[in-house]
Write a protein that holds these residues in place. Structure first.
Motif, PDB file in Angstrom:
ATOM      1  N   ASN A  91       0.816  -1.207   0.000  1.00 19.12           N
ATOM      2  CA  ASN A  91       0.000   0.000   0.000  1.00 19.12           C
ATOM      3  C   ASN A  91       0.853   1.262   0.000  1.00 19.12           C
ATOM      4  O   ASN A  91       0.448   2.295  -0.541  1.00 19.12           O
ATOM      5  CB  ASN A  91      -0.913  -0.017   1.226  1.00 19.12           C
ATOM      6  N   VAL A  92       2.064   1.199   0.599  1.00 19.31           N
ATOM      7  CA  VAL A  92       2.912   2.387   0.685  1.00 19.31           C
ATOM      8  C   VAL A  92       3.462   2.769  -0.680  1.00 19.31           C
ATOM      9  O   VAL A  92       3.917   3.899  -0.867  1.00 19.31           O
ATOM     10  CB  VAL A  92       4.069   2.167   1.684  1.00 19.31           C
ATOM     11  N   ASN A  93       3.450   1.854  -1.638  1.00 16.75           N
ATOM     12  CA  ASN A  93       3.924   2.166  -2.977  1.00 16.75           C
ATOM     13  C   ASN A  93       2.850   2.803  -3.845  1.00 16.75           C
ATOM     14  O   ASN A  93       3.145   3.243  -4.959  1.00 16.75           O
ATOM     15  CB  ASN A  93       4.429   0.886  -3.660  1.00 16.75           C
ATOM     16  N   LYS A  94       1.616   2.849  -3.353  1.00 22.11           N
ATOM     17  CA  LYS A  94       0.510   3.369  -4.146  1.00 22.11           C
ATOM     18  C   LYS A  94      -0.148   4.592  -3.525  1.00 22.11           C
ATOM     19  O   LYS A  94      -0.800   5.354  -4.235  1.00 22.11           O
ATOM     20  CB  LYS A  94      -0.551   2.276  -4.327  1.00 22.11           C
ATOM     21  N   VAL A  95      -0.011   4.779  -2.226  1.00 21.60           N
ATOM     22  CA  VAL A  95      -0.725   5.849  -1.523  1.00 21.60           C
ATOM     23  C   VAL A  95       0.279   6.746  -0.816  1.00 21.60           C
ATOM     24  O   VAL A  95       1.252   6.270  -0.231  1.00 21.60           O
ATOM     25  CB  VAL A  95      -1.719   5.257  -0.497  1.00 21.60           C
ATOM     26  N   ASN A  96       0.043   8.050  -0.865  1.00 22.60           N
ATOM     27  CA  ASN A  96       0.884   9.008  -0.142  1.00 22.60           C
ATOM     28  C   ASN A  96       0.420   9.051   1.308  1.00 22.60           C
ATOM     29  O   ASN A  96      -0.432   9.855   1.690  1.00 22.60           O
ATOM     30  CB  ASN A  96       0.783  10.396  -0.779  1.00 22.60           C
ATOM     31  N   SER A  97       0.984   8.194   2.128  1.00 19.72           N
ATOM     32  CA  SER A  97       0.549   8.087   3.522  1.00 19.72           C
ATOM     33  C   SER A  97       1.466   8.823   4.490  1.00 19.72           C
ATOM     34  O   SER A  97       1.063   9.110   5.615  1.00 19.72           O
ATOM     35  CB  SER A  97       0.458   6.608   3.936  1.00 19.72           C
ATOM     36  N   LYS A  98       2.693   9.112   4.114  1.00 19.47           N
ATOM     37  CA  LYS A  98       3.613   9.826   5.000  1.00 19.47           C
ATOM     38  C   LYS A  98       3.208  11.291   5.084  1.00 19.47           C
ATOM     39  O   LYS A  98       2.999  11.960   4.073  1.00 19.47           O
ATOM     40  CB  LYS A  98       5.047   9.705   4.480  1.00 19.47           C
ATOM     41  N   ALA A  99       3.076  11.805   6.311  1.00 16.94           N
ATOM     42  CA  ALA A  99       2.655  13.187   6.539  1.00 16.94           C
ATOM     43  C   ALA A  99       3.863  14.050   6.883  1.00 16.94           C
ATOM     44  O   ALA A  99       4.756  13.623   7.620  1.00 16.94           O
ATOM     45  CB  ALA A  99       1.624  13.265   7.659  1.00 16.94           C
ATOM     46  N   GLU A 100       3.873  15.254   6.324  1.00 18.60           N
ATOM     47  CA  GLU A 100       4.926  16.233   6.609  1.00 18.60           C
ATOM     48  C   GLU A 100       4.269  17.561   6.962  1.00 18.60           C
ATOM     49  O   GLU A 100       3.457  18.070   6.198  1.00 18.60           O
ATOM     50  CB  GLU A 100       5.855  16.404   5.408  1.00 18.60           C
ATOM     51  N   VAL A 101       4.606  18.080   8.122  1.00 13.27           N
ATOM     52  CA  VAL A 101       4.054  19.349   8.614  1.00 13.27           C
ATOM     53  C   VAL A 101       5.207  20.303   8.858  1.00 13.27           C
ATOM     54  O   VAL A 101       6.199  19.934   9.495  1.00 13.27           O
ATOM     55  CB  VAL A 101       3.241  19.136   9.908  1.00 13.27           C
ATOM     56  N   ARG A 102       5.077  21.508   8.333  1.00 12.32           N
ATOM     57  CA  ARG A 102       6.115  22.517   8.536  1.00 12.32           C
ATOM     58  C   ARG A 102       5.462  23.875   8.777  1.00 12.32           C
ATOM     59  O   ARG A 102       4.371  24.154   8.288  1.00 12.32           O
ATOM     60  CB  ARG A 102       7.060  22.585   7.337  1.00 12.32           C
ATOM     61  N   PHE A 103       6.143  24.700   9.547  1.00 12.51           N
ATOM     62  CA  PHE A 103       5.692  26.075   9.784  1.00 12.51           C
ATOM     63  C   PHE A 103       6.900  26.922  10.146  1.00 12.51           C
ATOM     64  O   PHE A 103       7.926  26.416  10.627  1.00 12.51           O
ATOM     65  CB  PHE A 103       4.633  26.127  10.898  1.00 12.51           C
ATOM     66  N   HIS A 104       6.777  28.231   9.875  1.00 11.28           N
ATOM     67  CA  HIS A 104       7.862  29.167  10.160  1.00 11.28           C
ATOM     68  C   HIS A 104       7.867  29.469  11.645  1.00 11.28           C
ATOM     69  O   HIS A 104       6.922  30.051  12.188  1.00 11.28           O
ATOM     70  CB  HIS A 104       7.695  30.448   9.336  1.00 11.28           C
ATOM     71  N   LEU A 105       8.936  29.055  12.310  1.00 10.50           N
ATOM     72  CA  LEU A 105       8.966  29.133  13.776  1.00 10.50           C
ATOM     73  C   LEU A 105       9.063  30.566  14.271  1.00 10.50           C
ATOM     74  O   LEU A 105       8.424  30.929  15.258  1.00 10.50           O
ATOM     75  CB  LEU A 105      10.147  28.304  14.308  1.00 10.50           C
ATOM     76  N   ALA A 106       9.842  31.390  13.602  1.00  9.69           N
ATOM     77  CA  ALA A 106      10.052  32.763  14.095  1.00  9.69           C
ATOM     78  C   ALA A 106       8.779  33.590  14.035  1.00  9.69           C
ATOM     79  O   ALA A 106       8.587  34.495  14.859  1.00  9.69           O
ATOM     80  CB  ALA A 106      11.167  33.440  13.297  1.00  9.69           C
ATOM     81  N   THR A 107       7.883  33.323  13.083  1.00  9.87           N
ATOM     82  CA  THR A 107       6.658  34.113  12.930  1.00  9.87           C
ATOM     83  C   THR A 107       5.435  33.384  13.483  1.00  9.87           C
ATOM     84  O   THR A 107       4.312  33.827  13.244  1.00  9.87           O
ATOM     85  CB  THR A 107       6.430  34.431  11.451  1.00  9.87           C
ATOM     86  N   ALA A 108       5.636  32.299  14.204  1.00  8.90           N
ATOM     87  CA  ALA A 108       4.510  31.559  14.787  1.00  8.90           C
ATOM     88  C   ALA A 108       4.056  32.271  16.051  1.00  8.90           C
ATOM     89  O   ALA A 108       4.475  31.928  17.166  1.00  8.90           O
ATOM     90  CB  ALA A 108       4.918  30.113  15.066  1.00  8.90           C
ATOM     91  N   ASP A 109       3.177  33.290  15.893  1.00  5.81           N
ATOM     92  CA  ASP A 109       2.748  34.078  17.044  1.00  5.81           C
ATOM     93  C   ASP A 109       1.796  33.322  17.958  1.00  5.81           C
ATOM     94  O   ASP A 109       1.445  33.827  19.031  1.00  5.81           O
ATOM     95  CB  ASP A 109       2.091  35.374  16.568  1.00  5.81           C
ATOM     96  N   TRP A 110       1.344  32.142  17.567  1.00  4.21           N
ATOM     97  CA  TRP A 110       0.489  31.344  18.436  1.00  4.21           C
ATOM     98  C   TRP A 110       1.313  30.565  19.461  1.00  4.21           C
ATOM     99  O   TRP A 110       0.748  29.833  20.284  1.00  4.21           O
ATOM    100  CB  TRP A 110      -0.373  30.384  17.612  1.00  4.21           C
ATOM    101  N   ILE A 111       2.640  30.745  19.422  1.00  2.00           N
ATOM    102  CA  ILE A 111       3.538  30.177  20.419  1.00  2.00           C
ATOM    103  C   ILE A 111       4.251  31.332  21.104  1.00  2.00           C
ATOM    104  O   ILE A 111       4.674  32.292  20.447  1.00  2.00           O
ATOM    105  CB  ILE A 111       4.571  29.219  19.777  1.00  2.00           C
ATOM    106  N   ALA A 112       4.397  31.284  22.416  1.00  2.00           N
ATOM    107  CA  ALA A 112       5.047  32.362  23.162  1.00  2.00           C
ATOM    108  C   ALA A 112       6.495  32.533  22.706  1.00  2.00           C
ATOM    109  O   ALA A 112       7.158  31.569  22.297  1.00  2.00           O
ATOM    110  CB  ALA A 112       4.979  32.078  24.656  1.00  2.00           C
ATOM    111  N   GLU A 113       6.969  33.755  22.766  1.00  2.00           N
ATOM    112  CA  GLU A 113       8.320  34.055  22.295  1.00  2.00           C
ATOM    113  C   GLU A 113       9.401  33.278  23.051  1.00  2.00           C
ATOM    114  O   GLU A 113      10.303  32.711  22.415  1.00  2.00           O
ATOM    115  CB  GLU A 113       8.570  35.568  22.406  1.00  2.00           C
TER     116      GLU A 113
END
Length: 206
Positions: A91-113
């Protein structure tokens, strides 16, 4: 013909005394269809994995993914999927199952400085040149479970960086000072040894 017929008739009459009574198969009732229900074999998923029915089924969205909107703004994350090398068989050869999450840490104002600064130091190997914190997961064959795992990793990083620094005790401070002194003493000893080796290699030019 008459003799053969007589032999068959005699065997059919003598079978109850010659052969033991047949016992029903103990697993036969598992294959039988119950009135008002669909036929299910003993190898059906509901019988092989009885605990997977209800809210805990693998095709249900886990609670971690449902709670993500309340603490992590998904619109501030860049989510993508690709081929996985984790579980899933072919199934891993046919479906994109791996998840990748990224965000810009310096401008992530939803996290305290202060938390962002500590995360940047602790997880510097997960930050690319653009300043994006990248997290991946391929622990499952399902996209939403891998996405939930990435979101849980973000929560764990934030919780770890939010912990206040532990004040060292007097015993720990003494042990740390002794370790530093021993390290400096060993460093100077190695320098003297290396200096003596280099001096012995010199050739005097008369």
């Amino acid at each position: 013909m008459a003799a053969a017929w007589c032999l068959r008739w005699g065997l059919s009459r003598a079978r109850p005394w010659l052969l033991p009574p047949s016992t029903p198969c103990p697993r036969r009732h598992l294959h039988e269809k119950v009135d008002g229900t669909e036929f299910q074999s003993i190898y059906s998923l509901d019988k092989l994995y009885p605990e997977s029915r209800g809210l805990a089924t693998a095709w249900k969205v886990p609670d971690d993914a449902k709670q993500a909107n309340s603490d992590i703004p998904l619109d501030r994350l860049t989510i993508s999927y690709c081929r996985s090398s984790g579980p899933g068989g072919q199934n891993v050869n046919k479906v994109n199952s791996k998840a990748e999450v990224r965000f810009h840490l310096a401008t992530a104002d939803w996290i305290a400085e202060p938390v962002r600064q500590k995360m940047a130091i602790t997880h510097k190997n997960k930050i690319n040149k653009s300043g994006e914190l990248i997290l991946t997961s391929e622990c499952s064959r399902y996209q939403f479970r891998n996405l939930a795992d990435c979101l849980q990793k973000i929560r764990g990083m934030i919780a770890e960086a939010s912990q206040p620094a532990k004040e060292p005790s007097k015993e720990d401070a003494v042990l740390k000072r002794i370790r530093i002194e021993n390290m400096n003493r060993e460093r100077l000893r190695q320098k003297r040894i290396n200096s003596a080796i280099k001096t012995s290699r010199r050739v005097d030019m008369d």
